[in-house]
Scaffold this motif. Structure first.
Motif, PDB file in Angstrom:
ATOM      1  N   LYS A 194       0.825  -1.215   0.000  1.00 27.34           N
ATOM      2  CA  LYS A 194       0.000   0.000   0.000  1.00 27.34           C
ATOM      3  C   LYS A 194       0.857   1.262   0.000  1.00 27.34           C
ATOM      4  CE  LYS A 194      -3.846   2.219   2.449  1.00 27.34           C
ATOM      5  NZ  LYS A 194      -3.272   3.571   2.518  1.00 27.34           N
ATOM      6  N   THR A 195       1.865   1.315   0.876  1.00 28.50           N
ATOM      7  CA  THR A 195       2.634   2.546   1.033  1.00 28.50           C
ATOM      8  C   THR A 195       3.676   2.739  -0.065  1.00 28.50           C
ATOM      9  OG1 THR A 195       4.197   1.427   2.513  1.00 28.50           O
ATOM     10  CG2 THR A 195       2.317   2.550   3.529  1.00 28.50           C
ATOM     11  N   GLU A 196       4.295   1.664  -0.522  1.00 29.39           N
ATOM     12  CA  GLU A 196       5.365   1.802  -1.503  1.00 29.39           C
ATOM     13  C   GLU A 196       4.869   1.748  -2.945  1.00 29.39           C
ATOM     14  OE1 GLU A 196       8.666  -0.794  -0.828  1.00 29.39           O
ATOM     15  OE2 GLU A 196       8.615  -0.509   1.340  1.00 29.39           O
ATOM     16  N   ALA A 197       3.736   1.078  -3.155  1.00 30.88           N
ATOM     17  CA  ALA A 197       3.271   0.922  -4.540  1.00 30.88           C
ATOM     18  C   ALA A 197       1.884   1.469  -4.770  1.00 30.88           C
ATOM     19  CB  ALA A 197       3.305  -0.565  -4.927  1.00 30.88           C
ATOM     20  N   GLY A 198       1.251   1.953  -3.706  1.00 31.29           N
ATOM     21  CA  GLY A 198      -0.084   2.517  -3.874  1.00 31.29           C
ATOM     22  C   GLY A 198      -1.108   1.485  -4.286  1.00 31.29           C
ATOM     23  N   GLN A 199      -0.918   0.243  -3.870  1.00 33.33           N
ATOM     24  CA  GLN A 199      -1.830  -0.831  -4.263  1.00 33.33           C
ATOM     25  C   GLN A 199      -3.056  -0.885  -3.349  1.00 33.33           C
ATOM     26  OE1 GLN A 199      -0.884  -3.327  -7.086  1.00 33.33           O
ATOM     27  NE2 GLN A 199      -0.207  -1.219  -7.300  1.00 33.33           N
ATOM     28  N   LYS A 200      -4.168  -1.262  -3.939  1.00 33.22           N
ATOM     29  CA  LYS A 200      -5.405  -1.494  -3.179  1.00 33.22           C
ATOM     30  C   LYS A 200      -5.379  -2.967  -2.758  1.00 33.22           C
ATOM     31  CE  LYS A 200     -10.449  -1.038  -3.436  1.00 33.22           C
ATOM     32  NZ  LYS A 200     -11.610  -0.730  -4.330  1.00 33.22           N
ATOM     33  N   VAL A 201      -5.231  -3.203  -1.456  1.00 34.32           N
ATOM     34  CA  VAL A 201      -4.967  -4.546  -0.945  1.00 34.32           C
ATOM     35  C   VAL A 201      -6.133  -5.066  -0.113  1.00 34.32           C
ATOM     36  CG1 VAL A 201      -3.377  -5.975   0.409  1.00 34.32           C
ATOM     37  CG2 VAL A 201      -2.504  -4.010  -0.873  1.00 34.32           C
ATOM     38  N   LEU A 202      -6.448  -6.353  -0.318  1.00 31.29           N
ATOM     39  CA  LEU A 202      -7.474  -7.029   0.473  1.00 31.29           C
ATOM     40  C   LEU A 202      -6.850  -8.259   1.130  1.00 31.29           C
ATOM     41  CD1 LEU A 202     -10.470  -7.385   1.331  1.00 31.29           C
ATOM     42  CD2 LEU A 202     -10.775  -8.796  -0.739  1.00 31.29           C
ATOM     43  N   LEU A 203      -7.103  -8.446   2.427  1.00 31.78           N
ATOM     44  CA  LEU A 203      -6.660  -9.640   3.127  1.00 31.78           C
ATOM     45  C   LEU A 203      -7.824 -10.616   3.244  1.00 31.78           C
ATOM     46  CD1 LEU A 203      -4.599  -8.101   6.096  1.00 31.78           C
ATOM     47  CD2 LEU A 203      -3.932  -8.459   3.707  1.00 31.78           C
ATOM     48  N   ALA A 204      -7.527 -11.916   3.078  1.00 27.63           N
ATOM     49  CA  ALA A 204      -8.548 -12.952   3.222  1.00 27.63           C
ATOM     50  C   ALA A 204      -8.248 -13.760   4.477  1.00 27.63           C
ATOM     51  CB  ALA A 204      -8.561 -13.864   1.995  1.00 27.63           C
ATOM     52  N   ALA A 205      -9.118 -13.669   5.484  1.00 26.33           N
ATOM     53  CA  ALA A 205      -8.904 -14.328   6.772  1.00 26.33           C
ATOM     54  C   ALA A 205      -9.415 -15.768   6.718  1.00 26.33           C
ATOM     55  CB  ALA A 205      -9.596 -13.545   7.887  1.00 26.33           C
ATOM     56  N   CYS A 206      -8.603 -16.637   6.103  1.00 28.09           N
ATOM     57  CA  CYS A 206      -9.026 -18.025   5.885  1.00 28.09           C
ATOM     58  C   CYS A 206      -8.521 -18.991   6.951  1.00 28.09           C
ATOM     59  CB  CYS A 206      -8.565 -18.500   4.508  1.00 28.09           C
ATOM     60  SG  CYS A 206      -9.262 -17.552   3.140  1.00 28.09           S
ATOM     61  N   ASP A 207      -7.853 -18.481   7.981  1.00 25.30           N
ATOM     62  CA  ASP A 207      -7.431 -19.337   9.095  1.00 25.30           C
ATOM     63  C   ASP A 207      -8.586 -19.385  10.084  1.00 25.30           C
ATOM     64  OD1 ASP A 207      -6.298 -20.742  11.128  1.00 25.30           O
ATOM     65  OD2 ASP A 207      -4.559 -19.438  11.393  1.00 25.30           O
ATOM     66  N   THR A 208      -9.527 -20.282   9.810  1.00 27.19           N
ATOM     67  CA  THR A 208     -10.742 -20.352  10.629  1.00 27.19           C
ATOM     68  C   THR A 208     -10.623 -21.384  11.748  1.00 27.19           C
ATOM     69  OG1 THR A 208     -11.715 -21.982   9.120  1.00 27.19           O
ATOM     70  CG2 THR A 208     -12.158 -19.662   8.672  1.00 27.19           C
ATOM     71  N   PHE A 209      -9.455 -22.046  11.869  1.00 24.10           N
ATOM     72  CA  PHE A 209      -9.290 -23.088  12.875  1.00 24.10           C
ATOM     73  C   PHE A 209      -8.677 -22.565  14.172  1.00 24.10           C
ATOM     74  CE2 PHE A 209      -9.222 -25.559   8.866  1.00 24.10           C
ATOM     75  CZ  PHE A 209     -10.310 -26.379   9.122  1.00 24.10           C
ATOM     76  N   ARG A 210      -7.678 -21.701  14.053  1.00 20.29           N
ATOM     77  CA  ARG A 210      -6.976 -21.223  15.246  1.00 20.29           C
ATOM     78  C   ARG A 210      -7.777 -20.117  15.932  1.00 20.29           C
ATOM     79  NH1 ARG A 210      -3.076 -17.237  16.339  1.00 20.29           N
ATOM     80  NH2 ARG A 210      -2.939 -16.664  14.129  1.00 20.29           N
ATOM     81  N   ALA A 211      -7.989 -20.279  17.206  1.00 20.50           N
ATOM     82  CA  ALA A 211      -8.722 -19.267  17.973  1.00 20.50           C
ATOM     83  C   ALA A 211      -7.974 -17.942  17.947  1.00 20.50           C
ATOM     84  CB  ALA A 211      -8.894 -19.740  19.418  1.00 20.50           C
ATOM     85  N   GLY A 212      -8.655 -16.893  17.580  1.00 15.53           N
ATOM     86  CA  GLY A 212      -8.043 -15.565  17.569  1.00 15.53           C
ATOM     87  C   GLY A 212      -7.323 -15.209  16.294  1.00 15.53           C
ATOM     88  N   ALA A 213      -7.219 -16.153  15.332  1.00 11.99           N
ATOM     89  CA  ALA A 213      -6.464 -15.890  14.103  1.00 11.99           C
ATOM     90  C   ALA A 213      -7.114 -14.801  13.268  1.00 11.99           C
ATOM     91  CB  ALA A 213      -6.330 -17.175  13.284  1.00 11.99           C
TER      92      ALA A 213
END
Length: 468
Positions: A190-209
């Motif tokens: 985001k800061t160095e390339a001005g990219q529009k970034v999306l994170l996918a929270a696919c760690d659905t097993f670990r508590a708090g992930a």
């Protein structure tokens, strides 16, 4: 095809401005301090009693370089000293180590920035290890692959997409620093390339992930797609994230995955399924039955995060995941607190995979580009990267290794010529066998030399002393 694109003109994971390069070398020097101090202490003890090669082997294994890399170094060390009356100086040893560690990481002994998956073994063939055509093909295939890969502007657009989307699939066992790495990478994009970034929270097993990834998304000021009541499984969350990324025209999707060991068959099956989800949703065409054709060019990166402190302990898991999912690169974390920096070379060498990024601290800015030359020099205490003052020490050592290899090649040619000449002289004038030559031949060779006269059934008369 997937390539490094013009995006790297702005955000390049290898080429950097001069002032940033100095900062990078300083980070490596600091991060590798523990590994370097122990390594250099052991190197200084070489040749002070005992067999040099045995001492060198112990030093390399203690540095966690692994048997494959250690064997490579020792093989060439013995080869370079063959038929030579000279002894290795400490500078010769350092020159050899520098070159072999660079080659183990996939670079050239001179520090080339192009990753070469073809295993060079200078100790076995000092001449043309590959044809020029093979070299060109290897360079074309893996050019700049120490850098992260992004979607190319010339790639076919996924169905229903209005712009290119890059997908990075990031894996790693729990505790390796995977989620933290994703957050830091999102910040850089985001800061160095001005990219529009999306994170996918696919760690659905670990508590708090999921909550942890959401916190990193907030810190990096990027968006995060999290599980809902309808999409609460890893693959379902991923499909929803892909839909959002495509519909809302994001540039990059970073996929967090569940952290388990590679011997967890259920997890491995889930990861394989997730990769297929990406390939299906990112399809660029339909088949004759109007079904989406999987896009095998995605994800653009399948990266494994490894804790430097774990060293080669993580190697077996990495091999299994590489076999099942086809890894494209490694991210090394917690380098600043480890004394096992040498394991980076061993793991990269045995997997045949480039290291792409390294974590050298806990700060948001502490996810750095991996530069093999700076890394090896920092590990061996060479030049500015190793905390020294000489900027040209690395070049001097590279030249010394080239010189040693040439000297060994010249000796081999001289020996071969001398052997050929000796064989020619033993034949005598006009092809006649000299007495010495005859004396050197065994009975089988003697019969072969008699040729057809003997083979044709002629009888050989035995002459005995005093016989008639």
């Amino acid at each position: 095809t997937t390539t490094t694109t013009s995006l790297h003109m702005v955000f390049d994971f290898f080429k950097k401005a001069q002032e940033e390069a100095s900062e990078q070398m300083s980070a490596f020097a600091t991060g590798l301090a523990k590994s370097r101090n122990q390594f250099l202490y052991n190197l200084e003890e070489l040749g002070t009693g005992g067999n040099l090669f045995d001492q060198l082997e112990d030093t390399l294994l203690q540095a966690d370089l692994g048997m494959a890399t250690t064997d490579d170094v020792l093989e060439e060390a013995r080869f370079l000293r063959e038929e030579s009356t000279e002894i290795f100086t400490q500078e010769d040893v350092k020159a050899l180590l520098r070159g072999k560690l660079l080659e183990g990481l996939g670079a050239s002994a001179e520090g080339s920035s192009s990753y070469n998956r073809v295993k060079d073994r200078a100790s076995k063939s000092l001449g043309s290890r590959q044809s020029s055509e093979e070299d060109a093909a290897a360079d074309d295939r893996d050019e700049n692959s120490f850098s992260l890969k992004f979607a190319s502007e010339t790639d076919a657009l996924p169905i229903e997409s209005k712009k290119q989307l890059t997908v990075h699939f990031i894996m790693g066992a729990n505790g390796m620093g995977k989620t933290t790495t994703i957050g830091k990478l999102a910040h850089r994009l985001k800061t160095e390339a001005g990219q529009k970034v999306l994170l996918a929270a696919c760690d659905t097993f670990r508590a708090g992930a999921v909550a942890q990834l959401e916190q990193w998304a907030d810190r990096a000021e990027v968006d995060c797609f999290s599980p809902t009541e309808k999409t609460n499984g890893p693959s379902a969350v991923l499909y929803g994230a892909l839909d959002k990324a495509i519909e809302e025209e994001y540039d990059v999707l970073l996929v967090d995955t569940s952290g388990r060991l590679s011997n967890n068959d259920a997890l491995t099956a889930e990861l394989v399924k997730m990769k297929k989800v990406i390939q299906k949703r990112m399809s660029t065409k339909f088949d004759e039955a109007i079904k989406r054709v999987p896009n095998l060019e995605v994800p653009h990166e399948t990266l494994l995060v490894i804790d430097a402190a774990q060293g080669r302990v993580a190697l077996d898991s990495a091999k299994q995941w590489n076999k099942e999912l086809g890894l494209t690169g490694l991210i090394l974390t917690k380098l600043d607190g480890s004394a096992k920096g040498g394991s980076v070379v061993g793991v990269s060498n045995e997997l045949g995979l480039p290291v792409k990024l390294v974590g050298v601290g806990e700060g948001m800015e502490d996810l750095r580009d991996f530069e093999p030359e700076a890394f090896v020099d920092a590990l061996l205490g060479i030049g500015a990267a190793g905390g020294g003052k000489s900027k040209d020490e690395g070049k001097v050592l590279a030249s010394r290794l080239t010189e040693m290899r040439k000297e060994r090649s010249d000796r081999a040619k001289t020996t071969a010529a001398a052997t050929k000449k000796e064989k020619a002289s033993s034949a005598g004038p006009a092809g006649e066998m000299t007495l010495q030559g005859l004396n050197d031949m065994g009975s089988g060779d003697l019969m072969d030399a008699m040729g057809d006269d003997f083979a044709g059934g002629g009888e050989m008369e035995m002459i005995t002393p005093g016989g008639g």
